[in-house]
Scaffold this motif. Structure first.
Motif, mmCIF file in Angstrom:
data_model
loop_
_atom_site.group_PDB
_atom_site.id
_atom_site.type_symbol
_atom_site.label_atom_id
_atom_site.label_comp_id
_atom_site.label_asym_id
_atom_site.label_seq_id
_atom_site.Cartn_x
_atom_site.Cartn_y
_atom_site.Cartn_z
ATOM 1 N N GLU A 191 49.437 0.545 58.041
ATOM 2 C CA GLU A 191 48.718 1.784 57.724
ATOM 3 C C GLU A 191 47.497 1.561 56.832
ATOM 4 O OE1 GLU A 191 51.591 4.403 56.068
ATOM 5 O OE2 GLU A 191 52.661 4.695 57.962
ATOM 6 N N THR A 192 47.302 0.305 56.405
ATOM 7 C CA THR A 192 46.168 0.017 55.514
ATOM 8 C C THR A 192 44.853 0.196 56.271
ATOM 9 O OG1 THR A 192 47.489 -1.576 54.266
ATOM 10 C CG2 THR A 192 45.091 -1.731 54.040
ATOM 11 N N THR A 193 43.945 0.945 55.682
ATOM 12 C CA THR A 193 42.646 1.184 56.324
ATOM 13 C C THR A 193 41.507 0.675 55.443
ATOM 14 O OG1 THR A 193 42.488 3.396 55.365
ATOM 15 C CG2 THR A 193 43.456 3.207 57.578
ATOM 16 N N VAL A 194 40.411 0.329 56.104
ATOM 17 C CA VAL A 194 39.178 -0.094 55.431
ATOM 18 C C VAL A 194 38.031 0.608 56.141
ATOM 19 C CG1 VAL A 194 37.605 -2.028 55.005
ATOM 20 C CG2 VAL A 194 40.074 -2.343 54.715
ATOM 21 N N ARG A 195 37.062 1.115 55.363
ATOM 22 C CA ARG A 195 35.909 1.757 55.985
ATOM 23 C C ARG A 195 34.831 0.710 56.265
ATOM 24 N NH1 ARG A 195 34.478 6.576 57.211
ATOM 25 N NH2 ARG A 195 36.240 7.484 56.047
ATOM 26 N N CYS A 196 34.476 0.595 57.522
ATOM 27 C CA CYS A 196 33.448 -0.361 57.949
ATOM 28 C C CYS A 196 32.147 0.379 58.213
ATOM 29 C CB CYS A 196 33.895 -1.104 59.208
ATOM 30 S SG CYS A 196 32.621 -2.138 59.942
ATOM 31 N N THR A 197 31.139 0.060 57.440
ATOM 32 C CA THR A 197 29.809 0.660 57.629
ATOM 33 C C THR A 197 28.851 -0.284 58.347
ATOM 34 O OG1 THR A 197 29.047 -0.167 55.485
ATOM 35 C CG2 THR A 197 30.085 2.016 55.520
ATOM 36 N N GLY A 198 29.386 -1.450 58.738
ATOM 37 C CA GLY A 198 28.544 -2.450 59.385
ATOM 38 C C GLY A 198 28.144 -3.576 58.458
ATOM 39 N N VAL A 199 28.485 -3.439 57.146
ATOM 40 C CA VAL A 199 28.123 -4.496 56.202
ATOM 41 C C VAL A 199 29.122 -4.493 55.042
ATOM 42 C CG1 VAL A 199 26.532 -3.039 54.917
ATOM 43 C CG2 VAL A 199 26.228 -5.525 54.875
ATOM 44 N N TYR A 200 29.387 -5.699 54.534
ATOM 45 C CA TYR A 200 30.255 -5.870 53.359
ATOM 46 C C TYR A 200 29.419 -6.569 52.297
ATOM 47 C CZ TYR A 200 33.974 -7.909 50.425
ATOM 48 O OH TYR A 200 34.771 -8.286 49.374
ATOM 49 N N PHE A 201 29.483 -6.050 51.064
ATOM 50 C CA PHE A 201 28.699 -6.647 49.991
ATOM 51 C C PHE A 201 29.592 -7.437 49.038
ATOM 52 C CE2 PHE A 201 25.703 -3.426 51.393
ATOM 53 C CZ PHE A 201 24.497 -4.112 51.321
ATOM 54 N N LEU A 202 29.223 -8.707 48.834
ATOM 55 C CA LEU A 202 29.821 -9.517 47.776
ATOM 56 C C LEU A 202 28.763 -9.581 46.676
ATOM 57 C CD1 LEU A 202 32.154 -11.340 46.810
ATOM 58 C CD2 LEU A 202 30.909 -13.273 47.827
ATOM 59 N N GLY A 203 28.930 -8.709 45.672
ATOM 60 C CA GLY A 203 27.834 -8.547 44.726
ATOM 61 C C GLY A 203 26.668 -7.922 45.468
ATOM 62 N N LYS A 204 25.549 -8.617 45.475
ATOM 63 C CA LYS A 204 24.380 -8.128 46.211
ATOM 64 C C LYS A 204 24.179 -8.841 47.550
ATOM 65 C CE LYS A 204 21.832 -6.719 42.057
ATOM 66 N NZ LYS A 204 20.575 -6.858 41.283
#
Length: 640
Positions: free
Chosen positions: A346-359
């Motif tokens: 049931e774990t969900t993550v919102r994907c906006t097309g990019v993941y930021f590690l810091g900047k």
């Protein structure tokens, strides 16, 4: 006065006579001593030398054992060949001058061959040329009685009736080297012998070789064979050779041929395993080569061309080639996350097309993102952001531990050499090998199978097998049976379970259901290319980046130069609910796992169940038509 002179002369003559007698006695004694030395002390040696000028011990090489597929079809057999041999002690200059042109050699080249190949005794025949042509054979036979120390031998010669089929797996023969002759494992071999150099031919050399025989021949002073008229009534001893053992492989020739046909014109590999036993059903590597060229004489230029071919046809990509796994590696993270309790179904993550590690941005393959993604959908649609997030929480060392448990980063133990280990990086590896600290960005890359992670197609097939078997890891096995030619019992090989991963049953089922969705749910990355109406397939696509360069950003794979295009992966097992087979397909620069590798896997899986229809009866849901497809999924052609 005269009388004294006469007495003096007589005395002098007597003295001379005694000296002469003593000299004669010494000479006679020396002659007797030499005679005693030759007859008694060295008699055996000189009798052997004399006999050697009348008799020759001729080795009779045994037929090599055959290599067959699981249904008894011959992959490697034998045919009759003609070789020319010479006795270095018997061949004269005239024979060398006349024989050399027939063999397309200069007299100097022929002398060099004899010198290089002669063994400890100049009376032992040495092979000068194998596989005489009919023209060469006829010309030599016509003048054989005129040559000194020259003979033609019949010998079983290796043949490969299926040509290049399974060439990397079966292997090839080559002449034993001086370095190999010094090794304990090759005791009893001689200069000029042919041995297995690669594949099963090398792996099972001792089984395939057989036991050589011998026979005596009567020869004259010029080394020419003579008939029994020389020694009427003489019975010459002989010992028949014992053929090598036949080796029956687990390979299916029909499936292997199809795999090679599907890989034709591509560079890559296919491995199919029996999920229940670990037996290797298919091991194909492309491009291929013809093993028979190593048995028959060929020009050095041919060898040079083979060795410098940029496609490396001798390279067995199935066990030697190592590649980033791409999104196939997400299966490892999924299981690690479930087992460690970091995620649930049931774990969900919102994907906006990019993941930021810091900047620092790490992009998802889908530019506009997947939206709110659950565990199941993250696998089905291969969402990068979901696994970036999970990888950051797991850390590289936990990722590495689960990867090793699932068969990555370790040799499978299949027996073929050389087998690559692949690479599963860790913090300690980075410090030891790269002499630097591991950083969080490296973990993000590894989370989607990029960066330092490397695996062979065989390891990828093992990964699929372990998941399909819910934790049972069998050692990949090539040999089903060895048939004894010496009267002993045949040896049948059993499956070897080398690990049982006691992960939670629920977690195995979640992962298998997600892999089933990859192929059978709209929006799944392999829905359009792999879904079958004959059998339910569970799988995972992977696209492994070859090079990251700004000049290629935004370009379609088809527009990028071929050598920079992504590699295509697909791993699967079938039937999804009760797997009989597991498969991996790797196509170098195949661009997309769904289109470049998936269709190859689909055709091979369907062919397997066409050949073995009884295997489908063990599945609760043999046909993909019975899967209920939930509405509302994105129906675009997902080309991850």
């Amino acid at each position: 006065m005269q009388r004294y002179i006469d007495e003096f002369e007589q005395e002098r003559l007597k003295r001379r006579l005694r000296i002469f007698q003593l000299a004669v006695i010494i000479v006679v004694l020396l002659a007797l001593f030499r005679f005693w030395q030759l007859q008694v002390l060295q008699g055996r040696r000189w009798r052997l030398v004399a006999a050697e000028n009348q008799f020759r011990t001729i080795r009779i090489l045994p037929p090599r054992g055959m290599i067959l597929d699981r249904k008894g079809k011959i992959l490697a057999g034998n045919k009759l060949g003609f070789n020319i041999t010479v006795i270095p002690a018997d061949i004269d200059e005239k024979s060398i001058q006349e024989l050399a042109p027939i063999l397309n050699l200069t007299p100097e080249e022929l002398k060099r061959k004899i010198e290089i190949k002669k063994s400890w005794s100049r009376n032992v025949p040495v092979e000068i040329k194998r596989g005489l042509t009919w023209e060469e054979l006829a010309r030599i036979e016509e003048r054989l009685r005129d040559f000194s120390g020259v003979d033609i031998e019949l010998e079983p010669v290796r043949s490969y009736p299926e040509g290049d089929t399974a060439c990397h797996l079966v292997g090839y023969l080559g002449e034993i080297s001086q370095e190999e002759l010094k090794l304990p494992g090759y005791a009893g071999y001689e200069v000029g012998d042919y041995i297995g150099k690669a594949g099963v031919e090398r792996l099972l050399e001792k089984e395939l070789k057989g036991l050589e025989g011998w026979q005596y021949k009567v020869v004259d002073a010029r080394g020419r064979e003579r008939g029994p008229e020389i020694f009427p009534g003489l019975r010459l001893d002989a010992k028949a050779p014992v053929p090598g053992n036949n080796v029956i492989l687990s390979l299916d020739l029909d499936l292997q041929k199809l795999a090679q046909e599907l890989l034709k014109g591509k560079t890559g590999a296919v491995v199919m395993l029996s999920a229940k036993t670990g037996e290797v059903l298919v091991m194909a590597s492309s491009p291929t080569f013809y093993p028979e060229i190593f048995v028959n004489p060929f020009h050095p230029e041919e060898w040079q061309n083979l060795m410098t071919d940029q496609t490396h046809p001798l390279y067995n990509r199935a066990i030697q080639g190592t590649y980033p796994l791409g999104s196939v590696f997400k299966l490892v993270l999924a299981m690690a996350g479930l087992q460690e309790g970091l995620i649930t179904d049931e774990t969900t993550v919102r994907c906006t097309g990019v993941y930021f590690l810091g900047k620092i941005p790490f992009k998802c393959w889908r530019k506009n993102g997947h939206g709110l993604v659950s565990f199941h959908r993250a696998i089905v649609e291969s969402c990068d952001v979901y696994f970036y997030t999970l990888g950051a929480r797991l850390g590289i060392d936990r990722i590495a531990r689960y990867a090793n448990l699932l068969g990555l980063g370790i040799r499978t133990g299949i027996g073929l050499e050389p087998e690559s280990t692949g690479l599963v990086p860790s913090e300690s590896w980075m410090e030891k090998v790269r002499k630097q600290k591991w950083n969080a960005g490296d973990t993000i890359s590894v989370s989607i199978g990029q960066g330092y992670i490397l695996a062979t197609p065989l390891q990828a097939a093992v990964l699929a097998m372990v998941i399909g078997n819910e934790g049972e890891l069998y050692r990949p096995r090539l040999v089903k049976e060895i048939e004894s030619s010496k009267g002993g019992a045949d040896r049948i090989f059993s499956p070897e379970l080398i690990a049982k991963l006691n992960f939670k049953e629920k977690n195995w089922k979640l992962l298998k259901e997600a892999m089933t969705g990859v192929v059978n749910e709209p929006g799944g990355t392999a829905f359009w290319s792999v879904r079958s109406d004959k059998v339910i397939i569970a799988g995972k696509t992977g696209t492994a980046q070859v090079i990251k360069a700004k000049r290629f950003e935004g370009m379609a794979q088809e527009q990028i130069p071929e050598k920079f295009r992504d590699h295509a992966w697909f791993v699967a097992f079938a039937p999804a609910d009760n797997p009989e087979i597991a498969i991996s397909v790797l196509v170098e620069h195949g661009m997309h796992g769904s289109s470049g590798a998936g269709p190859i896997a689909k055709q091979l899986i369907e062919k397997y169940f066409e050949l073995y229809p009884e295997a489908l009866s063990k599945s609760a849901h043999p046909s993909a038509e019975k899967i209920k497809i939930e509405p509302g999924h994105n129906l675009e052609d997902n080309r991850e």
